[in-house]
Design a protein around this motif. Structure first.
Motif, PDB file in Angstrom:
ATOM      1  N   THR A  32      47.214 -15.700  48.287  1.00 13.74           N
ATOM      2  CA  THR A  32      46.055 -15.486  49.145  1.00 13.74           C
ATOM      3  C   THR A  32      45.224 -14.308  48.666  1.00 13.74           C
ATOM      4  OG1 THR A  32      47.359 -16.335  50.983  1.00 13.74           O
ATOM      5  CG2 THR A  32      45.348 -15.168  51.537  1.00 13.74           C
ATOM      6  N   ALA A  33      45.878 -13.231  48.271  1.00 12.45           N
ATOM      7  CA  ALA A  33      45.150 -12.053  47.794  1.00 12.45           C
ATOM      8  C   ALA A  33      44.338 -12.386  46.548  1.00 12.45           C
ATOM      9  CB  ALA A  33      46.122 -10.911  47.505  1.00 12.45           C
ATOM     10  N   GLY A  34      44.897 -13.183  45.662  1.00 13.43           N
ATOM     11  CA  GLY A  34      44.174 -13.588  44.457  1.00 13.43           C
ATOM     12  C   GLY A  34      42.958 -14.428  44.789  1.00 13.43           C
ATOM     13  N   CYS A  35      43.098 -15.310  45.778  1.00 15.55           N
ATOM     14  CA  CYS A  35      41.967 -16.140  46.202  1.00 15.55           C
ATOM     15  C   CYS A  35      40.856 -15.285  46.792  1.00 15.55           C
ATOM     16  CB  CYS A  35      42.424 -17.181  47.227  1.00 15.55           C
ATOM     17  SG  CYS A  35      43.479 -18.449  46.539  1.00 15.55           S
ATOM     18  N   VAL A  36      41.221 -14.299  47.591  1.00 16.75           N
ATOM     19  CA  VAL A  36      40.222 -13.413  48.190  1.00 16.75           C
ATOM     20  C   VAL A  36      39.518 -12.611  47.101  1.00 16.75           C
ATOM     21  CG1 VAL A  36      39.882 -11.396  49.688  1.00 16.75           C
ATOM     22  CG2 VAL A  36      41.380 -13.268  50.420  1.00 16.75           C
ATOM     23  N   LEU A  37      40.293 -12.069  46.166  1.00 12.51           N
ATOM     24  CA  LEU A  37      39.705 -11.297  45.071  1.00 12.51           C
ATOM     25  C   LEU A  37      38.782 -12.161  44.225  1.00 12.51           C
ATOM     26  CD1 LEU A  37      39.602  -8.617  43.548  1.00 12.51           C
ATOM     27  CD2 LEU A  37      41.610  -9.363  42.274  1.00 12.51           C
ATOM     28  N   LEU A  58      38.277 -17.354  36.842  1.00 17.00           N
ATOM     29  CA  LEU A  58      39.311 -18.371  36.681  1.00 17.00           C
ATOM     30  C   LEU A  58      40.535 -17.865  37.425  1.00 17.00           C
ATOM     31  CD1 LEU A  58      40.569 -20.912  35.391  1.00 17.00           C
ATOM     32  CD2 LEU A  58      41.189 -19.465  33.437  1.00 17.00           C
ATOM     33  N   LEU A  59      40.987 -18.607  38.412  1.00 16.38           N
ATOM     34  CA  LEU A  59      42.157 -18.223  39.197  1.00 16.38           C
ATOM     35  C   LEU A  59      43.359 -18.999  38.682  1.00 16.38           C
ATOM     36  CD1 LEU A  59      43.274 -16.654  41.624  1.00 16.38           C
ATOM     37  CD2 LEU A  59      42.682 -18.617  43.038  1.00 16.38           C
ATOM     38  N   VAL A  60      44.370 -18.293  38.220  1.00 14.61           N
ATOM     39  CA  VAL A  60      45.569 -18.907  37.673  1.00 14.61           C
ATOM     40  C   VAL A  60      46.746 -18.527  38.565  1.00 14.61           C
ATOM     41  CG1 VAL A  60      47.096 -19.050  35.676  1.00 14.61           C
ATOM     42  CG2 VAL A  60      44.639 -18.752  35.339  1.00 14.61           C
ATOM     43  N   GLU A  61      47.506 -19.505  38.978  1.00 17.39           N
ATOM     44  CA  GLU A  61      48.679 -19.275  39.819  1.00 17.39           C
ATOM     45  C   GLU A  61      49.949 -19.513  39.013  1.00 17.39           C
ATOM     46  OE1 GLU A  61      49.284 -18.349  42.916  1.00 17.39           O
ATOM     47  OE2 GLU A  61      47.430 -18.583  44.002  1.00 17.39           O
ATOM     48  N   GLN A  62      51.002 -18.857  39.398  1.00 16.59           N
ATOM     49  CA  GLN A  62      52.311 -19.017  38.774  1.00 16.59           C
ATOM     50  C   GLN A  62      53.220 -19.766  39.732  1.00 16.59           C
ATOM     51  OE1 GLN A  62      54.251 -15.319  37.850  1.00 16.59           O
ATOM     52  NE2 GLN A  62      56.245 -16.228  38.026  1.00 16.59           N
ATOM     53  N   GLY A  63      54.079 -20.583  39.193  1.00 19.02           N
ATOM     54  CA  GLY A  63      55.096 -21.215  40.014  1.00 19.02           C
ATOM     55  C   GLY A  63      54.849 -22.684  40.256  1.00 19.02           C
ATOM     56  N   PRO A  64      55.848 -23.326  40.829  1.00 21.07           N
ATOM     57  CA  PRO A  64      55.758 -24.771  41.060  1.00 21.07           C
ATOM     58  C   PRO A  64      54.887 -25.110  42.266  1.00 21.07           C
ATOM     59  CG  PRO A  64      57.809 -23.935  41.953  1.00 21.07           C
ATOM     60  CD  PRO A  64      57.147 -22.781  41.247  1.00 21.07           C
ATOM     61  N   VAL A  65      54.380 -26.322  42.266  1.00 19.44           N
ATOM     62  CA  VAL A  65      53.673 -26.851  43.425  1.00 19.44           C
ATOM     63  C   VAL A  65      54.728 -27.453  44.343  1.00 19.44           C
ATOM     64  CG1 VAL A  65      52.022 -28.562  44.241  1.00 19.44           C
ATOM     65  CG2 VAL A  65      51.602 -27.342  42.108  1.00 19.44           C
ATOM     66  N   SER A  66      54.704 -27.083  45.597  1.00 14.20           N
ATOM     67  CA  SER A  66      55.651 -27.637  46.562  1.00 14.20           C
ATOM     68  C   SER A  66      54.839 -28.321  47.641  1.00 14.20           C
ATOM     69  CB  SER A  66      56.525 -26.537  47.152  1.00 14.20           C
ATOM     70  OG  SER A  66      57.411 -27.072  48.105  1.00 14.20           O
ATOM     71  N   ASP A  67      54.660 -29.617  47.504  1.00 12.45           N
ATOM     72  CA  ASP A  67      53.841 -30.353  48.450  1.00 12.45           C
ATOM     73  C   ASP A  67      54.708 -31.358  49.199  1.00 12.45           C
ATOM     74  OD1 ASP A  67      51.618 -31.120  49.842  1.00 12.45           O
ATOM     75  OD2 ASP A  67      50.929 -32.524  48.309  1.00 12.45           O
ATOM     76  N   THR A  68      55.567 -30.831  50.045  1.00 10.70           N
ATOM     77  CA  THR A  68      56.440 -31.675  50.854  1.00 10.70           C
ATOM     78  C   THR A  68      56.138 -31.439  52.324  1.00 10.70           C
ATOM     79  OG1 THR A  68      58.144 -29.967  51.017  1.00 10.70           O
ATOM     80  CG2 THR A  68      58.288 -31.487  49.131  1.00 10.70           C
ATOM     81  N   TRP A  69      56.696 -32.267  53.185  1.00  7.52           N
ATOM     82  CA  TRP A  69      56.467 -32.106  54.614  1.00  7.52           C
ATOM     83  C   TRP A  69      56.913 -30.727  55.083  1.00  7.52           C
ATOM     84  CZ3 TRP A  69      59.499 -31.072  58.837  1.00  7.52           C
ATOM     85  CH2 TRP A  69      58.881 -31.208  60.073  1.00  7.52           C
ATOM     86  N   ALA A  73      55.946 -19.615  44.299  1.00 10.30           N
ATOM     87  CA  ALA A  73      55.347 -20.943  44.209  1.00 10.30           C
ATOM     88  C   ALA A  73      53.831 -20.820  44.284  1.00 10.30           C
ATOM     89  CB  ALA A  73      55.851 -21.830  45.340  1.00 10.30           C
ATOM     90  N   LEU A  74      53.164 -21.913  44.075  1.00 10.57           N
ATOM     91  CA  LEU A  74      51.721 -21.946  44.201  1.00 10.57           C
ATOM     92  C   LEU A  74      51.349 -21.482  45.607  1.00 10.57           C
ATOM     93  CD1 LEU A  74      49.225 -22.812  42.603  1.00 10.57           C
ATOM     94  CD2 LEU A  74      49.398 -25.038  43.698  1.00 10.57           C
ATOM     95  N   GLY A  75      50.577 -20.423  45.705  1.00 11.66           N
ATOM     96  CA  GLY A  75      50.232 -19.834  47.001  1.00 11.66           C
ATOM     97  C   GLY A  75      50.862 -18.472  47.206  1.00 11.66           C
ATOM     98  N   GLY A  76      51.763 -18.067  46.294  1.00 14.28           N
ATOM     99  CA  GLY A  76      52.382 -16.746  46.378  1.00 14.28           C
ATOM    100  C   GLY A  76      53.235 -16.562  47.618  1.00 14.28           C
ATOM    101  N   SER A  77      53.308 -15.333  48.090  1.00 19.46           N
ATOM    102  CA  SER A  77      54.155 -15.023  49.244  1.00 19.46           C
ATOM    103  C   SER A  77      53.637 -15.646  50.536  1.00 19.46           C
ATOM    104  CB  SER A  77      54.302 -13.511  49.411  1.00 19.46           C
ATOM    105  OG  SER A  77      55.005 -12.985  48.303  1.00 19.46           O
ATOM    106  N   SER A  78      52.369 -16.029  50.565  1.00 23.20           N
ATOM    107  CA  SER A  78      51.843 -16.725  51.741  1.00 23.20           C
ATOM    108  C   SER A  78      52.559 -18.050  51.934  1.00 23.20           C
ATOM    109  CB  SER A  78      50.346 -16.993  51.586  1.00 23.20           C
ATOM    110  OG  SER A  78      49.650 -15.777  51.488  1.00 23.20           O
ATOM    111  N   ARG A  79      53.129 -18.573  50.876  1.00 21.22           N
ATOM    112  CA  ARG A  79      53.837 -19.854  50.932  1.00 21.22           C
ATOM    113  C   ARG A  79      55.152 -19.745  51.700  1.00 21.22           C
ATOM    114  NH1 ARG A  79      51.882 -24.824  50.174  1.00 21.22           N
ATOM    115  NH2 ARG A  79      53.442 -26.159  49.314  1.00 21.22           N
TER     116      ARG A  79
END
Length: 102
Positions: free
Chosen positions: A4-9, A22-33, A74-80
């Motif tokens: 979230t902080a990266g998105c705001v910046l 260019l916003l680059v994220e580290q970690g896997p995408v976790s798109d589950t329920w 994961a994608l989204g950082g600690s907000s995840r």
């Protein structure tokens, strides 16, 4: 800076039309329920690959105890992994900061 902080910046920097971001994220995408439901996705101790854990150096002001540090990986950082919880600062802290021009 990610999550979230990266998105705001990135958003703030891109307000200048002369700047490309260019916003680059580290970690896997976790798109589950469960990952889309904060109350059930915030188990940071579960081995899901969504968080990293390490220990601090001994803390002088805490009788040389160590602090466990947990960070979202994961994608989204600690907000995840934070369950969409936040802590509001105390009014007095803001007033002190304002008066001392923090």
């Amino acid at each position: 800076v990610g999550g979230t902080a990266g998105c705001v910046l990135a958003s703030r920097r891109s307000e200048d039309p002369n700047v490309s971001v260019l916003l680059v994220e580290q970690g896997p995408v976790s798109d589950t329920w469960t990952s889309r439901n904060p109350l059930v996705s915030g188990n940071i101790f579960r081995d899901s690959g969504l968080s990293s854990t390490w220990w601090s150096l001994p803390l002088r002001d805490a009788n040389s105890r160590y602090l466990q540090i947990i960070q979202g990986s994961a994608l989204g950082g600690s907000s995840r992994i934070n369950g969409m919880l936040y802590t509001r600062g105390m009014t007095g802290s803001c007033s002190n900061c304002k008066s001392s021009e923090c």
